[in-house]
Design a protein around this motif. Sequence first.
Motif, PDB file in Angstrom:
ATOM      1  N   PHE A  36      82.739  41.539 -17.083  1.00  0.00           N
ATOM      2  CA  PHE A  36      81.432  41.066 -17.522  1.00  0.00           C
ATOM      3  C   PHE A  36      80.557  40.820 -16.296  1.00  0.00           C
ATOM      4  O   PHE A  36      80.907  40.003 -15.440  1.00  0.00           O
ATOM      5  CB  PHE A  36      81.548  39.758 -18.308  1.00  0.00           C
ATOM      6  CG  PHE A  36      82.091  39.902 -19.692  1.00  0.00           C
ATOM      7  CD1 PHE A  36      82.087  41.120 -20.341  1.00  0.00           C
ATOM      8  CD2 PHE A  36      82.607  38.804 -20.359  1.00  0.00           C
ATOM      9  CE1 PHE A  36      82.596  41.247 -21.623  1.00  0.00           C
ATOM     10  CE2 PHE A  36      83.104  38.906 -21.637  1.00  0.00           C
ATOM     11  CZ  PHE A  36      83.103  40.137 -22.271  1.00  0.00           C
ATOM     12  N   CYS A  38      77.778  39.066 -14.281  1.00  0.00           N
ATOM     13  CA  CYS A  38      77.468  37.646 -14.413  1.00  0.00           C
ATOM     14  C   CYS A  38      76.704  37.138 -13.201  1.00  0.00           C
ATOM     15  O   CYS A  38      76.970  37.540 -12.069  1.00  0.00           O
ATOM     16  CB  CYS A  38      78.786  36.872 -14.561  1.00  0.00           C
ATOM     17  SG  CYS A  38      78.624  35.089 -14.544  1.00  0.00           S
ATOM     18  N   SER A  51      75.466  35.597 -18.507  1.00  0.00           N
ATOM     19  CA  SER A  51      75.723  37.013 -18.710  1.00  0.00           C
ATOM     20  C   SER A  51      74.475  37.824 -18.433  1.00  0.00           C
ATOM     21  O   SER A  51      73.382  37.283 -18.227  1.00  0.00           O
ATOM     22  CB  SER A  51      76.186  37.274 -20.147  1.00  0.00           C
ATOM     23  OG  SER A  51      75.092  37.145 -21.045  1.00  0.00           O
ATOM     24  N   ARG A  52      74.646  39.136 -18.456  1.00  0.00           N
ATOM     25  CA  ARG A  52      73.513  40.030 -18.232  1.00  0.00           C
ATOM     26  C   ARG A  52      72.392  39.790 -19.238  1.00  0.00           C
ATOM     27  O   ARG A  52      71.215  39.924 -18.925  1.00  0.00           O
ATOM     28  CB  ARG A  52      74.005  41.473 -18.320  1.00  0.00           C
ATOM     29  CG  ARG A  52      72.914  42.517 -18.222  1.00  0.00           C
ATOM     30  CD  ARG A  52      73.517  43.903 -18.248  1.00  0.00           C
ATOM     31  NE  ARG A  52      72.518  44.893 -18.612  1.00  0.00           N
ATOM     32  CZ  ARG A  52      72.777  46.184 -18.747  1.00  0.00           C
ATOM     33  NH1 ARG A  52      73.983  46.638 -18.539  1.00  0.00           N
ATOM     34  NH2 ARG A  52      71.820  47.026 -19.083  1.00  0.00           N
ATOM     35  N   LEU A  57      78.157  31.810 -20.352  1.00  0.00           N
ATOM     36  CA  LEU A  57      79.582  32.134 -20.457  1.00  0.00           C
ATOM     37  C   LEU A  57      80.477  31.024 -19.936  1.00  0.00           C
ATOM     38  O   LEU A  57      81.704  31.154 -19.962  1.00  0.00           O
ATOM     39  CB  LEU A  57      79.886  33.422 -19.675  1.00  0.00           C
ATOM     40  CG  LEU A  57      79.190  34.701 -20.133  1.00  0.00           C
ATOM     41  CD1 LEU A  57      79.502  35.834 -19.167  1.00  0.00           C
ATOM     42  CD2 LEU A  57      79.620  35.070 -21.544  1.00  0.00           C
ATOM     43  N   GLU A  81      81.019  39.904 -10.953  1.00  0.00           N
ATOM     44  CA  GLU A  81      81.692  40.369 -12.162  1.00  0.00           C
ATOM     45  C   GLU A  81      82.846  39.433 -12.480  1.00  0.00           C
ATOM     46  O   GLU A  81      83.636  39.066 -11.602  1.00  0.00           O
ATOM     47  CB  GLU A  81      82.227  41.789 -11.936  1.00  0.00           C
ATOM     48  CG  GLU A  81      82.638  42.511 -13.200  1.00  0.00           C
ATOM     49  CD  GLU A  81      81.568  43.446 -13.713  1.00  0.00           C
ATOM     50  OE1 GLU A  81      81.803  44.111 -14.728  1.00  0.00           O
ATOM     51  OE2 GLU A  81      80.478  43.508 -13.099  1.00  0.00           O
ATOM     52  N   ASP A 311      78.970  41.948 -24.330  1.00  0.00           N
ATOM     53  CA  ASP A 311      78.035  41.401 -23.353  1.00  0.00           C
ATOM     54  C   ASP A 311      76.646  42.013 -23.474  1.00  0.00           C
ATOM     55  O   ASP A 311      75.728  41.619 -22.751  1.00  0.00           O
ATOM     56  CB  ASP A 311      78.558  41.632 -21.936  1.00  0.00           C
ATOM     57  CG  ASP A 311      78.851  43.103 -21.657  1.00  0.00           C
ATOM     58  OD1 ASP A 311      79.312  43.808 -22.573  1.00  0.00           O
ATOM     59  OD2 ASP A 311      78.601  43.553 -20.522  1.00  0.00           O
TER      60      ASP A 311
END
Length: 328
Positions: A36, A38, A51-52, A57, A81, A311
């Motif tokens: 993910f 991040c 998160s993107r 998260l 990540e 995500d």
Amino acid sequence: MRTMADLPQDLKPMLASTAEPFDSPDFLFEPKWDGFRCLAYLEKGTTQLKSRSGSDLSGSFPELASLHKCAAGIPAVLDGEIIAFHEGRESFYHLQQRVRHGHPGTPLGKHAQLAPIIFIAFDILYSGGKSVLAAPLEDRKELLRRTVADENQHLLINSYILEAGEALYAAAVAQGREGIVAKKRDSPYLPGKRSKLWLKIKPKKTVDAVVVGYVPKTDDSFVSLVLAQYSPKGELLHVGSVGTGFTEQETREILAELKPLSGKKPAVQRLRQPAADVIWVKPEMVVEVRIFEYTPRGTLRHPVYCRRREDLNPEQCVIKSWLEKGDG
């Protein structure tokens, strides 16, 4: 000293276009991780993981709650990540389980025991509360190295090499890795922007698509998923179906989540297949599929299921040439 509230809360990760393997003295090359993306907001006493898409998260990964203790020059924002390691390599499946079944404040479950969580840092956006977005990448890399002075089991700095992109790519393919990322050595950080300053080099061409229906096989399995992507104008267009690449467990889990989303009418336009056997669903689930190319009619050629993309939001699945495609 600046506080977390003073740091921009709407930052988005810089994104990469796609390219073929190459060598260049103007680029550095680093591993691409299967996790993910991040942004880690670090302040005295606090770590927040975004998160993107901007989701928090932090509750899903309590092991990373103390990243701020490993960093100097806070408040700071790191780009990286989140990955889960299982049997010697990253496991996107175990990472998904943590997000889907984890609950803030509860003890770590079996997925945490099976797959330790690590934050791989590869860039720094803010240091000491000040923006370093305009600084050249190599300067930011050095600042990141000084900022993360205490690497440990949950925080590592991504490694990189200069110039020899083809050799690193070949090594990644041989190891069955996700690929590599090439970054211009003097590139600034452009939040939310996709450019050719950063290039994602992956062994396969992949796209993200929205599940808008499925063709049932039995009560707990399906023949295929019906896929769609958004046009630049915001229209949700049918791009084909995918029926291979699933494990039995993935099939059961996907179907269990799709059934409550069932509807009577298709959410897509320009339907390109018979609809008699399709059970339509609300366009909420995003999947990544490997393809050969888009056909001239705009459908996916030889799609194979890769993984869920929890995500990403459905609206981020936009039709485009795969050469322009990239997820960062």
